[in-house]
Design an enzyme around this catalytic site. Structure first.
Site, PDB file in Angstrom:
ATOM      1  N   SER A 131     -35.938  -5.643  23.065  1.00  0.00           N
ATOM      2  CA  SER A 131     -36.385  -6.926  22.678  1.00  0.00           C
ATOM      3  C   SER A 131     -35.372  -7.681  21.964  1.00  0.00           C
ATOM      4  O   SER A 131     -33.928  -7.754  22.372  1.00  0.00           O
ATOM      5  CB  SER A 131     -37.800  -7.072  22.586  1.00  0.00           C
ATOM      6  OG  SER A 131     -38.724  -8.721  21.928  1.00  0.00           O
ATOM      7  N   ASP A 179     -42.720 -11.475  31.061  1.00  0.00           N
ATOM      8  CA  ASP A 179     -42.636 -11.951  30.147  1.00  0.00           C
ATOM      9  C   ASP A 179     -42.580 -12.898  29.473  1.00  0.00           C
ATOM     10  O   ASP A 179     -42.014 -13.673  29.967  1.00  0.00           O
ATOM     11  CB  ASP A 179     -41.712 -10.999  29.916  1.00  0.00           C
ATOM     12  CG  ASP A 179     -41.326 -11.025  28.628  1.00  0.00           C
ATOM     13  OD1 ASP A 179     -42.239 -10.688  28.021  1.00  0.00           O
ATOM     14  OD2 ASP A 179     -40.515  -9.763  28.443  1.00  0.00           O
ATOM     15  N   HIS A 196     -44.519  -8.531  28.110  1.00  0.00           N
ATOM     16  CA  HIS A 196     -43.436  -8.236  27.320  1.00  0.00           C
ATOM     17  C   HIS A 196     -43.432  -6.494  27.507  1.00  0.00           C
ATOM     18  O   HIS A 196     -42.122  -5.584  27.019  1.00  0.00           O
ATOM     19  CB  HIS A 196     -43.545  -8.859  26.397  1.00  0.00           C
ATOM     20  CG  HIS A 196     -42.562  -8.505  25.014  1.00  0.00           C
ATOM     21  ND1 HIS A 196     -40.987  -8.995  25.721  1.00  0.00           N
ATOM     22  CD2 HIS A 196     -42.478  -8.030  23.982  1.00  0.00           C
ATOM     23  CE1 HIS A 196     -40.948  -8.581  24.254  1.00  0.00           C
ATOM     24  NE2 HIS A 196     -41.165  -7.922  23.270  1.00  0.00           N
TER      25      HIS A 196
END
Length: 710
Positions: free
Chosen positions: A559, A645, A679
């Site tokens: 991320s 995501d 995600h």
């Protein structure tokens, strides 16, 4: 897209579009991949998956072995320690062979100690158990499944729970009558995480706007149709998100509206659930505060954690009717440049404070008496590196605190801490099957001196018998954003890396929260590059110490940590044997120039606002992983992403890998896209273990130069 075979890398078609801001033009060849509904995009992602599968086929035995090691070490039929809420003990349990768990409860037995959890038979089902949610049943028929809310009324009769079966973090909420087992007619669609009961009649919940920003709080009356739900708060400022929850005392319902740097809290007395929320302290730019309720010497008090008197926060208190300015609260924990206060939890008889000193999180407890406040007393622990936390105790009048303790070498332990006496009772220790001995591993802290003289903490863990007099393969991890701290934690999967001779190191770089608020401030907006140079400096230091060598280091970040390794790949490609980027934020400038995207506006306080500020634009352009791909040799790179995501869109790593393959003069670049996930990646514990085993096999292969094959 040109035809290819899995033996040859897909070459993405170039469809140049020009992005123009502040008189600067950037030609983007691969922006067309943003259209996830296009068959051409899907074909390209599937071609990349086929190529990745073909190029990693030689890792199958290694990945299978790591997966088998994980599953053999995990106690797959297990249960959590019950937590009391009302007249019930609540817990979760898992069964071998099943991807998901069960949410269960037992009644509190008459005549038993109401604060000592019941003993659960080893591997068995206790008499009187009630399964309130079978997650395997809910997940059946879905490629992806995630539980959002799960909350029971104080009476124990009704359960509100929400589920996501797409991975896009939009949930449908249901209400179950636990006495009959039947679902009520109430169903809320497309809601955000969380739900809060007020008595048995109302549920307060959040919704999101078109940019996936939780912007509103709603009230649902049980038995009424969703169309009659009442909007109780809407946040119009796009920099702010909202959340709702009740105090442990059940006296108040709180709405907190927060940007990255400013907060505002609204409160409602729960005896009047249809009343109007009122603001406590109106928002003030760059001032953050959070509020909890306490009863002290028979009076209702607000306990407030705030940064009005200093960056590292302080704790103050006031009567619920008084509300002096934040800077004039009665101090309970004053501001300290060396201590980052993270928050408090209040109970009827005590307050628990969490704070961070010397890059380690700590807990302290204050007893409340008839004559008022006591003093905070810190809990002591023996290890150099550890993580301690308090939680899992919802009852206001609880005389015990549930404390968790874990380190890199110590599996998670759960204690009950009796406040009156200071007695600690070990309730459970995470079991590692197969004869784990913590003495076989060692963990310690190093300090790297950065180029500007800043001392960066580094955590190192490896087998105790590893020969560190010669360079060893190393996985170097970092995150470094949002003031998030990467604290010591135990990982069963990580044992498979260390048993193959790898060192695991964490670079606690600026932008994280390990060393306080200034540490975070020095790694954001126009100081973001400190995050990247700190990481490179740590890699250099590990090499200088002889622990590893550049051809043996694999960098990993996910991320925002993926942004880090994406930038580092361009800045110092020669210093890494491989880079693993999980849902990486590598096209950050493009995303921050699109206010319509999920999270963009709320993120401007983290990265800066390039949409309006040319200086921020130029700064972000100078480190964007995607935009700075150059004609140079790169380490091998594995990027993992998910089609659904909503936080870091799949298009970012897809564009990045396409650009690397086009421009780089050396390096193998792989993209693995989960086509039914969000995600957090795939759902289901066995699928997650498979994914971890694949990623670790790739890491071992790169860090050892292919020397370890099983």
């Amino acid at each position: 897209m040109p035809e290819h075979t899995p033996a040859q890398p897909p070459i993405a078609t170039k469809k140049p579009v020009t992005r123009s801001f502040h008189g600067r033009d950037f030609v983007d060849d691969y922006e067309w991949l943003r259209d996830k509904d296009s068959p051409e995009t899907i074909d390209y992602l599937e071609a990349e998956n086929a190529y990745t599968e073909a190029q990693t086929a030689h890792l199958k035995d290694l990945a299978d072995n790591i997966y088998n090691e994980i599953t053999s070490r995990v106690k797959q039929t297990d249960m959590s320690i019950p937590v009391r809420a009302g007249d019930w003990w609540y817990y979760g349990r898992t069964e071998e062979g099943k991807n998901y768990g069960y949410s269960c409860r037992l009644p509190v037995e008459e005549g038993s100690d109401p604060w000592t959890p019941p003993t659960i038979p080893e591997g068995g089902v206790p008499d009187g158990e009630q399964i309130i949610l079978d997650l395997n049943e809910l997940a059946e028929g879905h490629e992806f499944f995630s539980l959002g809310a799960s909350t029971v009324t104080d009476s124990g009769r009704y359960l509100a729970y929400s589920i996501d079966t797409e991975g896009d973090e939009r949930f449908d909420l249901f209400v179950k009558d636990l006495e009959t087992g039947e679902l009520l007619d109430d169903r809320l669609t497309g809601v955000f995480y969380g739900a809060t009961w007020v008595d048995e009649d109302y549920i307060f919940y959040q919704r999101v706007d078109e940019a996936w920003r939780p912007d509103s709080v709603w009230r649902h009356k049980i038995g009424a149709p969703e169309s009659e739900d009442v909007l109780v708060y809407r946040e119009e400022d796009e920099r702010f998100t909202v959340g709702a929850g009740g105090t442990r005392s059940r006296k108040y319902l709180m709405i907190e509206s927060a940007s990255k740097i400013t907060t505002e809290t609204w409160v409602l007395d729960t005896t009047n659930p249809e009343g109007e929320f009122t603001v406590l302290w109106p928002r003030e730019h760059d001032v953050e505060y959070s509020v909890d309720h306490a009863e002290v010497a028979g009076q209702d008090r607000w306990i407030v954690t705030h940064n009005a008197t200093g960056k590292n926060f302080a704790v103050g208190e006031t009567g619920v009717e008084e509300l002096p300015p934040l800077r004039e609260l009665n101090p309970l924990l004053p501001h300290d440049e060396q201590v980052r206060v993270e928050g408090v939890d209040t109970y009827q008889g005590h307050i628990v404070a969490a704070y961070r000193r010397g890059a380690i999180g700590r807990l302290a407890i204050m007893r409340l008496g008839a004559d008022g406040y006591g003093s905070f007393e810190e809990l002591d622990f023996d290890e150099e590196l550890y993580t301690v936390g308090a939680g899992g105790q919802p009852e206001w009048d609880a005389p015990v605190i549930r404390v968790s303790y874990v380190s890199f070498t110590q599996p998670t332990q759960l204690f009950d801490y009796r406040v009156a006496t200071g007695e600690r009772t070990l309730l459970k220790e995470q079991e590692v099957l197969g004869g784990y001995d913590r003495n076989d591993y060692t963990a310690y802290r190093l300090w790297t001196t950065a180029q500007d003289g800043t001392r960066i903490p580094v955590s190192v863990v490896h087998r105790a018998d590893l020969d560190t007099s010669t360079p060893q393969p190393t996985l170097l991890y970092a995150y470094g954003s949002y003031e998030s701290s990467t604290d010591p934690g135990f990982s069963i999967a990580r044992l498979s890396l260390m048993d193959r001779g790898l060192i695991f190191a964490v670079a606690h770089v600026r932008g994280g929260g390990e060393m306080g608020r200034r540490w975070y401030d020095d790694g954001k907006i126009l100081k973001k590059k400190n995050t990247f140079t700190d990481f490179i400096d740590v890699a250099d230091d590990l090499v200088d110490r002889g622990l590893t060598s550049y051809d043996k280091i694999v960098a990993e970040g996910g991320s925002a940590g993926g942004m880090l390794v994406g930038a580092v790949a361009n800045m110092a490609p020669e210093k890494f044997a491989g880079i693993q980027a999980i849902v990486p934020f590598v096209d950050s400038l493009t995303s921050m120039l699109m206010p319509e995207l999920p999270l963009t506006v709320t993120e401007w306080d983290e990265w800066g606002n390039p949409y309006e500020d040319p200086e921020v634009y130029d700064y972000m352009a100078s480190y964007s992983g995607y935009e700075n791909v150059a004609a140079q040799n790169y380490p091998d790179i594995l990027a993992v992403t998910s089609l659904n995501d909503t936080r870091v869109l799949y298009v970012e790593p897809a564009k990045w890998i396409a650009a690397l393959r086009d421009k780089a003069t050396g390096g193998q670049f792989l993209l693995k896209t989960e086509m039914s996930a969000g995600h957090g990646g795939v759902s289901g514990r066995y699928s997650k273990w498979r994914q971890t085993a694949f990623e670790y096999a790739w890491t071992v292969d790169k860090a050892t130069g292919g020397a370890v094959t099983r």
